[in-house]
Design a protein around this motif. Sequence first.
Motif, short mmCIF file in Angstrom:
data_model
loop_
_atom_site.label_atom_id
_atom_site.label_comp_id
_atom_site.label_asym_id
_atom_site.label_seq_id
_atom_site.Cartn_x
_atom_site.Cartn_y
_atom_site.Cartn_z
N LYS A 139 77.23 -30.72 96.45
CA LYS A 139 76.69 -29.46 96.98
C LYS A 139 76.08 -28.64 95.85
O LYS A 139 76.57 -28.67 94.72
CB LYS A 139 77.81 -28.61 97.60
N THR A 140 75.04 -27.91 96.18
CA THR A 140 74.48 -26.94 95.24
C THR A 140 75.08 -25.58 95.62
O THR A 140 74.99 -25.18 96.77
CB THR A 140 72.95 -26.87 95.40
N ILE A 141 75.67 -24.93 94.65
CA ILE A 141 76.34 -23.66 94.96
C ILE A 141 75.74 -22.56 94.07
O ILE A 141 75.65 -22.73 92.85
CB ILE A 141 77.86 -23.80 94.74
N VAL A 142 75.29 -21.51 94.72
CA VAL A 142 74.75 -20.36 93.97
C VAL A 142 75.78 -19.25 94.13
O VAL A 142 76.11 -18.85 95.26
CB VAL A 142 73.38 -19.92 94.52
N PHE A 143 76.32 -18.78 93.02
CA PHE A 143 77.58 -18.03 93.05
C PHE A 143 77.45 -16.74 92.25
O PHE A 143 77.25 -16.77 91.03
CB PHE A 143 78.64 -18.95 92.42
N ILE A 144 77.54 -15.61 92.93
CA ILE A 144 77.52 -14.32 92.22
C ILE A 144 78.95 -13.91 91.88
O ILE A 144 79.83 -13.97 92.75
CB ILE A 144 76.91 -13.21 93.12
N THR A 145 79.16 -13.52 90.64
CA THR A 145 80.48 -12.99 90.29
C THR A 145 80.34 -11.93 89.20
O THR A 145 79.38 -11.94 88.42
CB THR A 145 81.44 -14.10 89.83
N HIS A 146 81.33 -11.04 89.14
CA HIS A 146 81.42 -10.08 88.03
C HIS A 146 82.43 -10.56 86.99
O HIS A 146 82.66 -9.89 86.00
CB HIS A 146 81.88 -8.71 88.56
N ASP A 147 83.05 -11.72 87.26
CA ASP A 147 84.16 -12.19 86.44
C ASP A 147 83.67 -13.28 85.48
O ASP A 147 83.35 -14.40 85.89
CB ASP A 147 85.24 -12.73 87.40
N LEU A 148 83.60 -12.94 84.20
CA LEU A 148 83.04 -13.89 83.21
C LEU A 148 83.90 -15.14 83.11
O LEU A 148 83.38 -16.26 83.00
CB LEU A 148 82.91 -13.22 81.83
N ASP A 149 85.23 -14.99 83.16
CA ASP A 149 86.10 -16.18 83.07
C ASP A 149 85.79 -17.14 84.20
O ASP A 149 85.74 -18.35 84.01
CB ASP A 149 87.58 -15.78 83.13
N GLU A 150 85.59 -16.56 85.39
CA GLU A 150 85.27 -17.40 86.55
C GLU A 150 83.93 -18.11 86.32
O GLU A 150 83.80 -19.32 86.56
CB GLU A 150 85.19 -16.51 87.79
N ALA A 151 82.95 -17.36 85.83
CA ALA A 151 81.62 -17.93 85.58
C ALA A 151 81.70 -19.07 84.57
O ALA A 151 81.11 -20.13 84.76
CB ALA A 151 80.69 -16.84 85.06
#
Length: 275
Positions: free
Chosen positions: A215-227
């Motif tokens: 899957k291609t996932i486009v993911f917005i986050t404010h969490d750098l660790d998650e990114a």
Amino acid sequence: MADIEIRNVYKIFGQDAKAALAMAKEGLNKSEILARSGCSVGLNNVSLTIGAGKIFVIMGLSGSGKSTLVRHINRLIEPTSGEVAFDGSNILDLDAKALRTFRMHRVSMVFQSFALMPHRTVLQNVIYGQRVRGLPKAEARDIGMKWIETVGLAGYDAKYPHQLSGGMKQRVGLARALAADTDVILMDEAFSALDPLIRADMQDQLLQLQQNLSKTIVFITHDLDEALRIGSEIAILKDGQVVQVGTPDDILERPANDYVARFVQRRQGRPEAHE
Ligand SMILES: Nc1ncnc2c1ncn2[C@@H]1O[C@H](COP(=O)(O)OP(=O)(O)OP(=O)(O)O)[C@@H](O)[C@H]1O
């Protein structure tokens, strides 16, 4: 599988978008354009490629254009100027019928606000897309139950959204996108209401989806660790422009400019570099 190409996309919100677009193309910045035209610049000449099968993370301060960018990918928003293409085909050329098919088969979205239908059960919400597509009830049910279990909600299939916590609703939204079985999943702060343990679990799920189902996932986050944990690539936006796209290593070790270096330091709680 789809490569997504965003080419020279400008998005201007407001009455005098044409004049504001000309100002953006002349190189005026977001606040100058707002002061002169009253228009808000959502995206200011954004070009990037999202490779098929990647987890592409979008970061940036509030108002930097993350949601505006992601909403262009399923044409919830249309650019004032520029192109969005899937495998080389401009999605702005799709007519209404083709757009419905595109949204049903190619790209689904998980919203921060869950966007669940309140009078439908968890299972009915999860399989709604499949039923609209005409999948027989029993088959849709099996798919729905599988994803409900995957997101950790086994036993909740007959509950209604008002009987769930925020984090549970978020997981229903994710199960719905997964059940839709599109190539591309757009996730706008989709994990923000999850507690840390479930959030880490869901990050693992996403990595598995990417690896096992491409899957291609486009993911917005404010969490750098998650990114850094899940991103194949990370794009950092500022004032509607992309300031860097790179691997987690690039962003951490080879920031393109002072802004990215400060952004990363701030997020990691380190003292800021000098302005
Ligand atoms: N419907 C709209 N009408 C007017 N301006 C808008 C609209 N949507 C977005 N904007 C403007 O576009 C810019 C980018 O907004 P966007 O919501 O994409 O930012 P964001 O990075 O997703 O922010 P957040 O992290 O707070 O969700 C902002 O300046 C915002 O004011």
